[in-house]
Design a protein around this motif. Structure first.
Motif, PDB file in Angstrom:
ATOM      1  N   MET A  16       0.821  -1.193   0.000  1.00 47.36           N
ATOM      2  CA  MET A  16       0.000   0.000   0.000  1.00 47.36           C
ATOM      3  C   MET A  16       0.866   1.259   0.000  1.00 47.36           C
ATOM      4  O   MET A  16       0.519   2.253  -0.627  1.00 47.36           O
ATOM      5  CB  MET A  16      -0.911  -0.052   1.233  1.00 47.36           C
ATOM      6  CG  MET A  16      -1.972   0.993   1.234  1.00 47.36           C
ATOM      7  SD  MET A  16      -3.162   0.658  -0.056  1.00 47.36           S
ATOM      8  CE  MET A  16      -4.566   1.455   0.566  1.00 47.36           C
ATOM      9  N   LYS A  17       2.000   1.187   0.724  1.00 48.78           N
ATOM     10  CA  LYS A  17       2.890   2.337   0.808  1.00 48.78           C
ATOM     11  C   LYS A  17       3.473   2.663  -0.566  1.00 48.78           C
ATOM     12  O   LYS A  17       3.589   3.834  -0.946  1.00 48.78           O
ATOM     13  CB  LYS A  17       3.992   2.053   1.819  1.00 48.78           C
ATOM     14  CG  LYS A  17       4.867   3.230   2.121  1.00 48.78           C
ATOM     15  CD  LYS A  17       5.881   2.885   3.191  1.00 48.78           C
ATOM     16  CE  LYS A  17       6.768   4.080   3.472  1.00 48.78           C
ATOM     17  NZ  LYS A  17       7.786   3.767   4.459  1.00 48.78           N
ATOM     18  N   LYS A  18       3.849   1.651  -1.323  1.00 44.84           N
ATOM     19  CA  LYS A  18       4.405   1.883  -2.659  1.00 44.84           C
ATOM     20  C   LYS A  18       3.369   2.487  -3.593  1.00 44.84           C
ATOM     21  O   LYS A  18       3.702   3.286  -4.455  1.00 44.84           O
ATOM     22  CB  LYS A  18       4.944   0.568  -3.247  1.00 44.84           C
ATOM     23  CG  LYS A  18       6.232   0.127  -2.636  1.00 44.84           C
ATOM     24  CD  LYS A  18       6.810  -1.037  -3.390  1.00 44.84           C
ATOM     25  CE  LYS A  18       8.163  -1.406  -2.800  1.00 44.84           C
ATOM     26  NZ  LYS A  18       8.831  -2.408  -3.593  1.00 44.84           N
ATOM     27  N   TRP A  19       2.115   2.088  -3.407  1.00 44.43           N
ATOM     28  CA  TRP A  19       1.055   2.642  -4.242  1.00 44.43           C
ATOM     29  C   TRP A  19       0.940   4.151  -4.035  1.00 44.43           C
ATOM     30  O   TRP A  19       0.809   4.910  -4.986  1.00 44.43           O
ATOM     31  CB  TRP A  19      -0.264   1.948  -3.902  1.00 44.43           C
ATOM     32  CG  TRP A  19      -1.396   2.371  -4.793  1.00 44.43           C
ATOM     33  CD1 TRP A  19      -1.657   1.908  -6.043  1.00 44.43           C
ATOM     34  CD2 TRP A  19      -2.385   3.357  -4.504  1.00 44.43           C
ATOM     35  NE1 TRP A  19      -2.765   2.536  -6.560  1.00 44.43           N
ATOM     36  CE2 TRP A  19      -3.228   3.440  -5.629  1.00 44.43           C
ATOM     37  CE3 TRP A  19      -2.646   4.168  -3.428  1.00 44.43           C
ATOM     38  CZ2 TRP A  19      -4.309   4.296  -5.693  1.00 44.43           C
ATOM     39  CZ3 TRP A  19      -3.728   5.025  -3.485  1.00 44.43           C
ATOM     40  CH2 TRP A  19      -4.546   5.092  -4.606  1.00 44.43           C
ATOM     41  N   PHE A  20       0.996   4.597  -2.765  1.00 41.34           N
ATOM     42  CA  PHE A  20       0.930   6.025  -2.479  1.00 41.34           C
ATOM     43  C   PHE A  20       2.168   6.756  -3.003  1.00 41.34           C
ATOM     44  O   PHE A  20       2.084   7.887  -3.475  1.00 41.34           O
ATOM     45  CB  PHE A  20       0.767   6.273  -0.974  1.00 41.34           C
ATOM     46  CG  PHE A  20      -0.635   6.050  -0.486  1.00 41.34           C
ATOM     47  CD1 PHE A  20      -1.678   6.841  -0.951  1.00 41.34           C
ATOM     48  CD2 PHE A  20      -0.918   5.054   0.429  1.00 41.34           C
ATOM     49  CE1 PHE A  20      -2.978   6.646  -0.509  1.00 41.34           C
ATOM     50  CE2 PHE A  20      -2.213   4.851   0.876  1.00 41.34           C
ATOM     51  CZ  PHE A  20      -3.245   5.641   0.404  1.00 41.34           C
ATOM     52  N   GLU A  21       3.328   6.115  -2.918  1.00 42.72           N
ATOM     53  CA  GLU A  21       4.558   6.726  -3.461  1.00 42.72           C
ATOM     54  C   GLU A  21       4.433   6.905  -4.970  1.00 42.72           C
ATOM     55  O   GLU A  21       4.779   7.948  -5.511  1.00 42.72           O
ATOM     56  CB  GLU A  21       5.774   5.861  -3.132  1.00 42.72           C
ATOM     57  CG  GLU A  21       6.220   5.975  -1.697  1.00 42.72           C
ATOM     58  CD  GLU A  21       7.435   5.112  -1.415  1.00 42.72           C
ATOM     59  OE1 GLU A  21       8.141   4.700  -2.367  1.00 42.72           O
ATOM     60  OE2 GLU A  21       7.691   4.849  -0.230  1.00 42.72           O
ATOM     61  N   LYS A  22       3.946   5.867  -5.657  1.00 38.70           N
ATOM     62  CA  LYS A  22       3.752   5.965  -7.104  1.00 38.70           C
ATOM     63  C   LYS A  22       2.755   7.064  -7.448  1.00 38.70           C
ATOM     64  O   LYS A  22       2.960   7.821  -8.395  1.00 38.70           O
ATOM     65  CB  LYS A  22       3.263   4.627  -7.681  1.00 38.70           C
ATOM     66  CG  LYS A  22       4.313   3.569  -7.811  1.00 38.70           C
ATOM     67  CD  LYS A  22       3.706   2.323  -8.454  1.00 38.70           C
ATOM     68  CE  LYS A  22       4.707   1.220  -8.594  1.00 38.70           C
ATOM     69  NZ  LYS A  22       4.124   0.029  -9.199  1.00 38.70           N
ATOM     70  N   LEU A  23       1.666   7.138  -6.673  1.00 36.11           N
ATOM     71  CA  LEU A  23       0.664   8.173  -6.897  1.00 36.11           C
ATOM     72  C   LEU A  23       1.282   9.566  -6.713  1.00 36.11           C
ATOM     73  O   LEU A  23       1.027  10.478  -7.502  1.00 36.11           O
ATOM     74  CB  LEU A  23      -0.519   7.989  -5.939  1.00 36.11           C
ATOM     75  CG  LEU A  23      -1.673   8.973  -6.099  1.00 36.11           C
ATOM     76  CD1 LEU A  23      -2.334   8.791  -7.461  1.00 36.11           C
ATOM     77  CD2 LEU A  23      -2.671   8.798  -4.978  1.00 36.11           C
ATOM     78  N   GLY A  24       2.130   9.706  -5.690  1.00 38.33           N
ATOM     79  CA  GLY A  24       2.803  10.983  -5.456  1.00 38.33           C
ATOM     80  C   GLY A  24       3.709  11.355  -6.620  1.00 38.33           C
ATOM     81  O   GLY A  24       3.742  12.518  -7.053  1.00 38.33           O
ATOM     82  N   TYR A  25       4.456  10.404  -7.144  1.00 38.21           N
ATOM     83  CA  TYR A  25       5.335  10.667  -8.289  1.00 38.21           C
ATOM     84  C   TYR A  25       4.528  11.026  -9.538  1.00 38.21           C
ATOM     85  O   TYR A  25       4.911  11.908 -10.306  1.00 38.21           O
ATOM     86  CB  TYR A  25       6.230   9.460  -8.576  1.00 38.21           C
ATOM     87  CG  TYR A  25       7.301   9.234  -7.541  1.00 38.21           C
ATOM     88  CD1 TYR A  25       8.117  10.281  -7.118  1.00 38.21           C
ATOM     89  CD2 TYR A  25       7.504   7.988  -6.985  1.00 38.21           C
ATOM     90  CE1 TYR A  25       9.097  10.077  -6.164  1.00 38.21           C
ATOM     91  CE2 TYR A  25       8.475   7.768  -6.039  1.00 38.21           C
ATOM     92  CZ  TYR A  25       9.273   8.818  -5.630  1.00 38.21           C
ATOM     93  OH  TYR A  25      10.246   8.616  -4.686  1.00 38.21           O
ATOM     94  N   LYS A  26       3.407  10.324  -9.722  1.00 40.13           N
ATOM     95  CA  LYS A  26       2.572  10.624 -10.888  1.00 40.13           C
ATOM     96  C   LYS A  26       1.966  12.015 -10.790  1.00 40.13           C
ATOM     97  O   LYS A  26       1.906  12.754 -11.773  1.00 40.13           O
ATOM     98  CB  LYS A  26       1.467   9.573 -11.041  1.00 40.13           C
ATOM     99  CG  LYS A  26       1.976   8.242 -11.538  1.00 40.13           C
ATOM    100  CD  LYS A  26       0.867   7.229 -11.682  1.00 40.13           C
ATOM    101  CE  LYS A  26       1.417   5.894 -12.139  1.00 40.13           C
ATOM    102  NZ  LYS A  26       0.394   4.875 -12.256  1.00 40.13           N
ATOM    103  N   MET A  27       1.529  12.402  -9.583  1.00 41.74           N
ATOM    104  CA  MET A  27       0.986  13.752  -9.394  1.00 41.74           C
ATOM    105  C   MET A  27       2.067  14.805  -9.622  1.00 41.74           C
ATOM    106  O   MET A  27       1.809  15.841 -10.242  1.00 41.74           O
ATOM    107  CB  MET A  27       0.414  13.919  -7.975  1.00 41.74           C
ATOM    108  CG  MET A  27      -0.994  13.409  -7.829  1.00 41.74           C
ATOM    109  SD  MET A  27      -2.168  14.252  -8.892  1.00 41.74           S
ATOM    110  CE  MET A  27      -2.346  15.793  -8.054  1.00 41.74           C
TER     111      MET A  27
END
Length: 138
Positions: free
Chosen positions: A1-12
């Motif tokens: 779940m943590k990696k998903w939020f990191e990826k979302l942050g990078y995409k944003m």
């Protein structure tokens, strides 16, 4: 779940790269939209909802815009209007806070607001802006 939020942050972050983002005018527009939304709940003021929607769309447009020059000009115009209003309320707050200890008055030449202590009798005040000498009873 943590990696998903990191990826979302990078995409944003990559999406927002090269876009204007938020500033004081954008925040003001969002607060205005929120206030207008609440006002639109009053039964006969349903049309205010469309003003709130317009303010929200304008703030989102400004946030995602790539036209930095136009957004900065809009911000400068907003700050030019906002500054005297904010200064008036700051001065009013300071006058109220210091009402027992200080007297506020304007310089006759340059209209600068000066503050002198109360209860000192007749004193000579030198304006900080224009260096004019003013005799004042406190």
């Amino acid at each position: 779940m943590k990696k998903w939020f990191e990826k979302l942050g990078y995409k944003m972050a990559s999406f927002m790269y090269g876009r204007y983002g938020s500033d004081a005018l954008t925040k003001f527009l969002l607060i205005l939209a929120l206030i207008l939304m609440v006002i639109s709940w009053i039964p006969r003021l349903w049309w205010v909802y469309f003003l709130a929607l317009g303010a929200m769309i304008w703030s989102l447009y400004r946030t995602f815009s790539r036209r930095f020059d136009k957004r900065r000009r809009e911000l400068e115009r907003y700050l030019k209007i906002q500054k005297p209003i904010v200064n008036f309320f700051k001065l009013s707050r300071n006058k109220w806070r210091d009402r027992k200890t200080h007297v506020y008055f304007k310089c006759k030449k340059c209209k600068a607001v000066l503050r002198v202590p109360k209860g000192k009798g007749s004193i000579v005040v030198i304006c900080t802006r224009c260096k004019d000498r003013i005799e004042k009873e406190t």
